[in-house]
Design a protein around this motif. Sequence first.
Motif, PDB file in Angstrom:
ATOM      1  N   GLY A   1     -91.257  68.031 -63.962  1.00 36.96           N
ATOM      2  CA  GLY A   1     -89.793  67.800 -63.522  1.00 36.96           C
ATOM      3  C   GLY A   1     -89.153  68.890 -62.979  1.00 36.96           C
ATOM      4  O   GLY A   1     -88.493  68.647 -61.765  1.00 36.96           O
ATOM      5  N   LEU A   2     -89.144  69.938 -63.451  1.00 31.68           N
ATOM      6  CA  LEU A   2     -88.416  70.953 -62.675  1.00 31.68           C
ATOM      7  C   LEU A   2     -89.015  71.720 -61.364  1.00 31.68           C
ATOM      8  O   LEU A   2     -88.327  72.045 -60.497  1.00 31.68           O
ATOM      9  N   SER A   3     -90.399  71.461 -61.594  1.00 32.88           N
ATOM     10  CA  SER A   3     -91.048  72.035 -60.386  1.00 32.88           C
ATOM     11  C   SER A   3     -90.878  70.937 -59.111  1.00 32.88           C
ATOM     12  O   SER A   3     -90.430  71.242 -58.175  1.00 32.88           O
ATOM     13  N   ILE A   4     -90.924  69.488 -59.312  1.00 33.41           N
ATOM     14  CA  ILE A   4     -90.569  68.623 -58.353  1.00 33.41           C
ATOM     15  C   ILE A   4     -89.005  68.792 -58.052  1.00 33.41           C
ATOM     16  O   ILE A   4     -88.646  68.651 -56.849  1.00 33.41           O
ATOM     17  N   SER A   5     -88.161  68.951 -59.007  1.00 34.67           N
ATOM     18  CA  SER A   5     -86.655  69.224 -58.465  1.00 34.67           C
ATOM     19  C   SER A   5     -86.387  70.375 -57.639  1.00 34.67           C
ATOM     20  O   SER A   5     -85.674  70.576 -56.630  1.00 34.67           O
ATOM     21  N   TYR A   6     -87.262  71.479 -58.021  1.00 34.50           N
ATOM     22  CA  TYR A   6     -87.086  72.667 -57.155  1.00 34.50           C
ATOM     23  C   TYR A   6     -87.489  72.645 -55.782  1.00 34.50           C
ATOM     24  O   TYR A   6     -86.961  72.968 -54.915  1.00 34.50           O
ATOM     25  N   ASN A   7     -88.554  71.839 -55.593  1.00 34.98           N
ATOM     26  CA  ASN A   7     -88.939  71.462 -54.074  1.00 34.98           C
ATOM     27  C   ASN A   7     -88.120  70.468 -53.473  1.00 34.98           C
ATOM     28  O   ASN A   7     -87.765  70.634 -52.339  1.00 34.98           O
ATOM     29  N   ILE A   8     -87.467  69.522 -54.265  1.00 36.95           N
ATOM     30  CA  ILE A   8     -86.461  68.531 -53.642  1.00 36.95           C
ATOM     31  C   ILE A   8     -85.083  69.376 -53.020  1.00 36.95           C
ATOM     32  O   ILE A   8     -85.057  69.265 -51.788  1.00 36.95           O
ATOM     33  N   VAL A   9     -84.721  70.114 -54.072  1.00 35.53           N
ATOM     34  CA  VAL A   9     -83.718  70.890 -53.259  1.00 35.53           C
ATOM     35  C   VAL A   9     -84.076  71.937 -52.320  1.00 35.53           C
ATOM     36  O   VAL A   9     -83.275  72.136 -51.403  1.00 35.53           O
ATOM     37  N   LYS A  10     -85.140  72.464 -52.417  1.00 32.14           N
ATOM     38  CA  LYS A  10     -85.727  73.338 -51.325  1.00 32.14           C
ATOM     39  C   LYS A  10     -85.913  72.537 -50.069  1.00 32.14           C
ATOM     40  O   LYS A  10     -85.625  73.105 -48.850  1.00 32.14           O
ATOM     41  N   ASP A  11     -86.261  71.163 -50.080  1.00 29.88           N
ATOM     42  CA  ASP A  11     -86.301  70.390 -48.771  1.00 29.88           C
ATOM     43  C   ASP A  11     -84.793  70.199 -48.179  1.00 29.88           C
ATOM     44  O   ASP A  11     -84.679  70.014 -47.013  1.00 29.88           O
ATOM     45  N   PHE A  12     -84.033  69.996 -49.166  1.00 29.85           N
ATOM     46  CA  PHE A  12     -82.515  70.022 -48.570  1.00 29.85           C
ATOM     47  C   PHE A  12     -82.127  71.153 -47.826  1.00 29.85           C
ATOM     48  O   PHE A  12     -80.848  71.051 -47.260  1.00 29.85           O
ATOM     49  N   GLY A  13     -82.736  72.438 -47.943  1.00 29.79           N
ATOM     50  CA  GLY A  13     -82.234  73.631 -47.607  1.00 29.79           C
ATOM     51  C   GLY A  13     -81.493  74.542 -48.612  1.00 29.79           C
ATOM     52  O   GLY A  13     -80.873  75.421 -48.125  1.00 29.79           O
ATOM     53  N   GLY A  14     -81.209  73.913 -49.799  1.00 31.43           N
ATOM     54  CA  GLY A  14     -80.795  74.584 -50.809  1.00 31.43           C
ATOM     55  C   GLY A  14     -81.709  75.547 -51.784  1.00 31.43           C
ATOM     56  O   GLY A  14     -82.761  75.585 -51.555  1.00 31.43           O
ATOM     57  N   ARG A  15     -81.171  75.586 -52.824  1.00 32.08           N
ATOM     58  CA  ARG A  15     -81.928  76.148 -53.924  1.00 32.08           C
ATOM     59  C   ARG A  15     -81.519  75.912 -55.223  1.00 32.08           C
ATOM     60  O   ARG A  15     -80.415  75.703 -55.542  1.00 32.08           O
ATOM     61  N   LEU A  16     -82.527  75.967 -56.207  1.00 37.79           N
ATOM     62  CA  LEU A  16     -82.347  75.349 -57.837  1.00 37.79           C
ATOM     63  C   LEU A  16     -82.631  77.004 -58.631  1.00 37.79           C
ATOM     64  O   LEU A  16     -83.845  77.313 -58.385  1.00 37.79           O
ATOM     65  N   ILE A  17     -81.550  77.467 -59.262  1.00 42.92           N
ATOM     66  CA  ILE A  17     -81.856  78.596 -59.973  1.00 42.92           C
ATOM     67  C   ILE A  17     -81.365  78.490 -61.526  1.00 42.92           C
ATOM     68  O   ILE A  17     -80.845  77.530 -61.775  1.00 42.92           O
ATOM     69  N   VAL A  18     -81.907  79.326 -62.349  1.00 50.54           N
ATOM     70  CA  VAL A  18     -81.730  79.323 -63.743  1.00 50.54           C
ATOM     71  C   VAL A  18     -81.430  80.532 -64.274  1.00 50.54           C
ATOM     72  O   VAL A  18     -81.879  81.712 -63.841  1.00 50.54           O
ATOM     73  N   ARG A  19     -80.266  80.877 -65.076  1.00 47.24           N
ATOM     74  CA  ARG A  19     -79.962  81.856 -65.879  1.00 47.24           C
ATOM     75  C   ARG A  19     -79.588  81.710 -67.092  1.00 47.24           C
ATOM     76  O   ARG A  19     -79.160  80.487 -67.539  1.00 47.24           O
ATOM     77  N   ASN A  20     -79.279  82.652 -67.993  1.00 44.32           N
ATOM     78  CA  ASN A  20     -78.677  82.687 -69.336  1.00 44.32           C
ATOM     79  C   ASN A  20     -77.238  82.800 -69.537  1.00 44.32           C
ATOM     80  O   ASN A  20     -76.890  83.830 -68.796  1.00 44.32           O
TER      81      ASN A  20
END
Length: 609
Positions: A566-585
């Motif tokens: 799920g997160l791997s696919i989501s990461y690549n989808i956002v990357k295809d849009f020219g954006g980025r998916l990040i996580v922090r606490n």
Amino acid sequence: MRHRVVIASIACLVVVAAVIFGGGSIVSRSYMEETAAQAQTTLRLAVAALEGHLKRYEALPALIADQENVKNLVQRPDDKRLQAVTNTYLKEINALLTSSDIYVMTMDGNTVAASNYDEPLSFVGENFSYRPYFQEAASGAQSRFYALGTTSQKRGYYFGSPIRVAGEIRGVIVFKVDIDAIERSWNGGDSRIFVSDPEGIIFMTGSPEWLYAAIEPLTAERLARTETSRRYADAKLRELPVKRGTYVGQATMTISGGSSEREYLVASAQMEDAGWSVNVLVDTGTVRAQTKTTIVAVLLFLGLAGLFLAVILQRRSRSNERMQMQAHAKEELERRVAERTDDLARVNSMIEKEIAERRLTEQRLRQTQADLIQAGKLAGLGRMSAALSHEFNQPLAAAKTYAESAAMLIGLGRIDEATDNVRRISALIDRMASISRHLRNFARKPKEKPGTVSLEEVIGDTLEIVAARVGAAKAELQVTIEKDLPPVQAGAVRLQQVLVNVITNAADAVEGLADRTIEVSAFVEDEGKVSIAVRDRGAGVPAAIQERIFDPFFTTKGVGKGLGLGLSISYNIVKDFGGRLIVRNHSEGGAVFKVELDVASETALEAAE
């Protein structure tokens, strides 16, 4: 041969002598002219700075002299109230204009008000009738005078103006201007600057050892004029040991200091209004050193030129041998190039085959990835199916109840109430259709290209899809969407898939906890960026796995509860849009997943319209 060597040696000596004597004079004159031009520039800047500083205050005494409280004070100098008001007024004006002192005198030269009235060395009560600036102003003229203060022991330039009441001169107002700041700017540098009065006495200089020294003989007449005006109070005056001369056509001044002498190039200018002479001195030692350096450099160049010529002559004797070696090397190089060309042709053929194989592998990999994305989505739908059955069963049961009630109401003739039940049944059907439509869009393989997407619509559709999962986890969604969010560059269905995955993971993280709040917010991050943040109140993401959390098949869930895609696919989808998916606490606990997207360009917006 010996005669030729002797003649060549004599010619070299003649050239060296001509360079040293004839060239030295030319080089010295050139450097001195350049130095004189620099000195003139420094002189103009110094004069302009002094004149500009003084002209700021030139018209002020006459303006202040026209104030009513000043006029009233010189008419009633013993009036304590007027003294206090005028003292305060002069102090405020002095602070505003950043002058040194301002004071008012009656016609007998006695000071009755001053800006420094509350300081230990106040001018109030002092008599300055002996000062030329008072005498000239008392006679009706606008006066100017430079002197060392007899009370404050500070140097300053004085501007005096008569105070007229009904056309009659009743007093004098004086501005004292501090010029120490300009003098401090002269410290250091390659030039020495000083200002002398009409008697030739230096009263401003960047060299403190020259202060109050005279560059002209201190005759009895000069000393008498200086002492009469008490221009320099009790300062000790002395003559500066000076000898004037010229160097390559430029005026110079030699000043003795102890056991040494230094020669300076002199540039002077008169400030007629102030009666000053501004002088700029530049040490000629630098010019002489530059001349010697230039002569040495020329001689060194001539020596190197001779050496270079000898080397060229020696190399010419070997030119034929080198040409033969080059011809042989050329033949050898051509042979090797031909061999390497054949090798490169074979390697290119192998590379082309390898590229074709890699392209085929890449196509297969993309197809596999697309299949895995769809599998992940269907797996998510399967996990939500149990919760969604409740979402469908509830409106179905309600619709059945409303239908039975409507039949009874029709039988009783209560048509309006039966109509209301039918309307409620229609609303429940619309709700189920909406849920079904969002699930169908979510399950469909996306074929859309990135374009202009409204976040409000995508988030609204996403919340309807995840409502069942959030409800099953008994979680609470808090949604905050900033007003007037600009459209972003993305794909609506794929972005919806990313948000569904992230919010579903948040529901998994808070399930069973005391605090099951999930915060969803959308806001403008900075110019050109919009962010969507999803925060849960779970245990957060351990630092050891934060770098791996977006890797394919990596999951922290139990066996059978997730594929780790799920997160791997989501990461690549956002990357295809020219954006980025990040996580922090989050600092207060829990994890924050943030999707950063670019604002849609004007071209994309026009195409969407």
